[in-house]
Write a protein that holds these residues in place. Sequence first.
Motif, PDB file in Angstrom:
ATOM      1  N   SER A 112       0.847  -1.199   0.000  1.00 18.65           N
ATOM      2  CA  SER A 112       0.000   0.000   0.000  1.00 18.65           C
ATOM      3  C   SER A 112       0.874   1.237   0.000  1.00 18.65           C
ATOM      4  CB  SER A 112      -0.895   0.030   1.243  1.00 18.65           C
ATOM      5  OG  SER A 112      -1.926  -0.897   1.106  1.00 18.65           O
ATOM      6  N   ASP A 123      -7.442   3.953   3.891  1.00 18.88           N
ATOM      7  CA  ASP A 123      -6.351   2.995   4.070  1.00 18.88           C
ATOM      8  C   ASP A 123      -6.788   1.965   5.105  1.00 18.88           C
ATOM      9  OD1 ASP A 123      -4.028   1.617   4.606  1.00 18.88           O
ATOM     10  OD2 ASP A 123      -2.752   3.386   4.807  1.00 18.88           O
ATOM     11  N   TYR A 169      -5.412  -2.614   8.346  1.00 19.40           N
ATOM     12  CA  TYR A 169      -5.549  -3.470   9.539  1.00 19.40           C
ATOM     13  C   TYR A 169      -6.934  -4.081   9.730  1.00 19.40           C
ATOM     14  CZ  TYR A 169      -1.119  -1.363  10.680  1.00 19.40           C
ATOM     15  OH  TYR A 169       0.191  -0.967  10.612  1.00 19.40           O
ATOM     16  N   SER A 220      -4.016  -4.611   1.805  1.00 18.50           N
ATOM     17  CA  SER A 220      -2.685  -5.163   1.582  1.00 18.50           C
ATOM     18  C   SER A 220      -2.573  -6.579   2.139  1.00 18.50           C
ATOM     19  CB  SER A 220      -1.685  -4.254   2.304  1.00 18.50           C
ATOM     20  OG  SER A 220      -0.406  -4.813   2.338  1.00 18.50           O
ATOM     21  N   SER A 249       0.178  -7.447   3.417  1.00 15.47           N
ATOM     22  CA  SER A 249       1.307  -7.349   4.354  1.00 15.47           C
ATOM     23  C   SER A 249       0.972  -7.803   5.766  1.00 15.47           C
ATOM     24  CB  SER A 249       1.808  -5.904   4.422  1.00 15.47           C
ATOM     25  OG  SER A 249       2.439  -5.563   3.223  1.00 15.47           O
ATOM     26  N   LYS A 250      -0.182  -7.392   6.278  1.00  6.95           N
ATOM     27  CA  LYS A 250      -0.483  -7.682   7.671  1.00  6.95           C
ATOM     28  C   LYS A 250      -1.208  -9.021   7.833  1.00  6.95           C
ATOM     29  CE  LYS A 250       1.175  -3.666   8.932  1.00  6.95           C
ATOM     30  NZ  LYS A 250       1.484  -2.962   7.692  1.00  6.95           N
ATOM     31  N   ARG A 305       5.278  -7.794  -0.720  1.00  3.06           N
ATOM     32  CA  ARG A 305       4.996  -6.461  -1.292  1.00  3.06           C
ATOM     33  C   ARG A 305       3.814  -6.533  -2.270  1.00  3.06           C
ATOM     34  NH1 ARG A 305       5.320  -4.297   1.843  1.00  3.06           N
ATOM     35  NH2 ARG A 305       5.557  -2.192   1.014  1.00  3.06           N
TER      36      ARG A 305
HETATM   37  C1  LIG Z   1      -1.632   2.486   7.913  1.00  2.00           C
HETATM   38  C2  LIG Z   1      -0.656   1.808   7.011  1.00  2.00           C
HETATM   39  N1  LIG Z   1      -0.784   1.945   5.688  1.00  2.00           N
HETATM   40  C3  LIG Z   1       0.073   1.379   4.846  1.00  2.00           C
HETATM   41  C4  LIG Z   1       1.136   0.620   5.301  1.00  2.00           C
HETATM   42  C5  LIG Z   1       2.072   0.054   4.301  1.00  2.00           C
HETATM   43  O1  LIG Z   1       1.864  -1.304   4.136  1.00  2.00           O
HETATM   44  P1  LIG Z   1       2.414  -2.124   2.915  1.00  2.00           P
HETATM   45  O2  LIG Z   1       3.307  -3.165   3.491  1.00  2.00           O
HETATM   46  O3  LIG Z   1       1.193  -2.700   2.260  1.00  2.00           O
HETATM   47  O4  LIG Z   1       3.143  -1.201   2.007  1.00  2.00           O
HETATM   48  C6  LIG Z   1       1.312   0.437   6.668  1.00  2.00           C
HETATM   49  C7  LIG Z   1       2.451  -0.332   7.182  1.00  2.00           C
HETATM   50  O5  LIG Z   1       2.765  -0.377   8.327  1.00  2.00           O
HETATM   51  C8  LIG Z   1       0.391   1.054   7.552  1.00  2.00           C
HETATM   52  O6  LIG Z   1       0.510   0.953   8.868  1.00  2.00           O
END
Ligand SMILES: Cc1ncc(COP(=O)(O)O)c(C=O)c1O
Length: 410
Positions: free
Chosen positions: A102, A203, A206, A241, A243-244, A251
Amino acid sequence: MDSFAERSRLITASEIRELLKLVNRPGLISFAGGIPASELFPYDEVEAAYQRVFSQSKETAARALQYSVSEGYPPLRELIKEKMEKLGIKLSLDNIMVTSGSQQALEFMGKLFVDRGQPVVVENPTYLGALQAFIPTQPSYLTVPIDDEGLQIDELAKVINQHPKFIYTISNYQNPGGVTLSHARRLRLIELAHRYDVPVIEDDAYGALYYEGEPETPIIALDAAQRGGDIDQTNIIYLSSASKILAPGFRVAWAVGPKAAIERMVMLKQGADLHSSTANQMLVHELMTQPAFVDHLAKLRQHYGERRTAMLNAIEKHFPPGVAYTRPNGGMFIWATLPPVFNTKQLLQQALDEINVAFVPGAAFFADRSGTNTLRLNFSMMPPERITEGIELLGGMLTRELEKAGVAAQ
Ligand SMILES: Cc1ncc(COP(=O)(O)O)c(C=O)c1O
């Protein structure tokens, strides 16, 4: 070499990052990180997904290794489409693109909407990485405070007539605040965004990590619902994303929104990196379509939920009464506010020296550099016992400091 562009001079190394670099020392209890717990990555499932992508057929393996389209791997976008449709949104693959985290989408938001000096609305505090992503386009900031219900819409209403180019909100379990934008405020945000014709960047990094109650309906779904489901009539760009929920190392993330915006973002992506890693997009698609993914999410919620509860219980027991804190129902962070006389950057140094505990001083998350009496505590990265131990130590130190300053009874 020093002939750098003016914009590159705006990018300075974070003092905090420098300070925390030094703290790889034995016994440190760190609440400073903001990343997933690596012991909870789905290692076996990832290995199996690699097997399937690379051993199934020569064609599949070749596809994984080859250049691909900038919009993103179509089956992954199809999966995101199905997820969004379940929220009642009518959309096509043209409303969805894959981004390299993201983080990349955030950088595109700056490039897409903002010319130098133009105002954007950010939450105060907000995600530090977003402020970094917006640096190259040099916006000015209209900062809007948050409270337990997220972005304060009454405050937003006071600044929105200054024609911000967008409103950036971290809607669920905010980083760093831990708070969630309430349903009622989501509706008011939509109303304002349409009245003043300001795009909202939602965004939702989470949203899938919830530990108590169900998450709120995404703003984009609420907006679409008011417009017959039509995503192209909304004013929202929704970011999420892998990612979490899987692993940030892939990525892989996605942006969903009106075609007109996605189309331009795809052009920006062509210039940025052509496309996100084909192999990683295929792996993420494999992982997210396995039945085991549901169990994996449940496991994350269970472990992170225990860690959150351990931190909240310890805070309740050990923090002095003068310290306010948030009670997140999800995500990775608790946010604490000390009496204004305290400077948490100094307290970090002291905590490292005296009790071997780290946190992030809050000022870094404020676009206006206020919040010097705030701090962020991460609970995703340590077992509950260590969390309890660290909070007890920190609570002890804060109690002593508040007593010294004579503000314990506040
Ligand atoms: C609120 C928020 N947005 C975006 C991101 C970026 O995440 P990504 O790994 O998808 O680039 C993070 C990462 O900690 C985040 O906390």
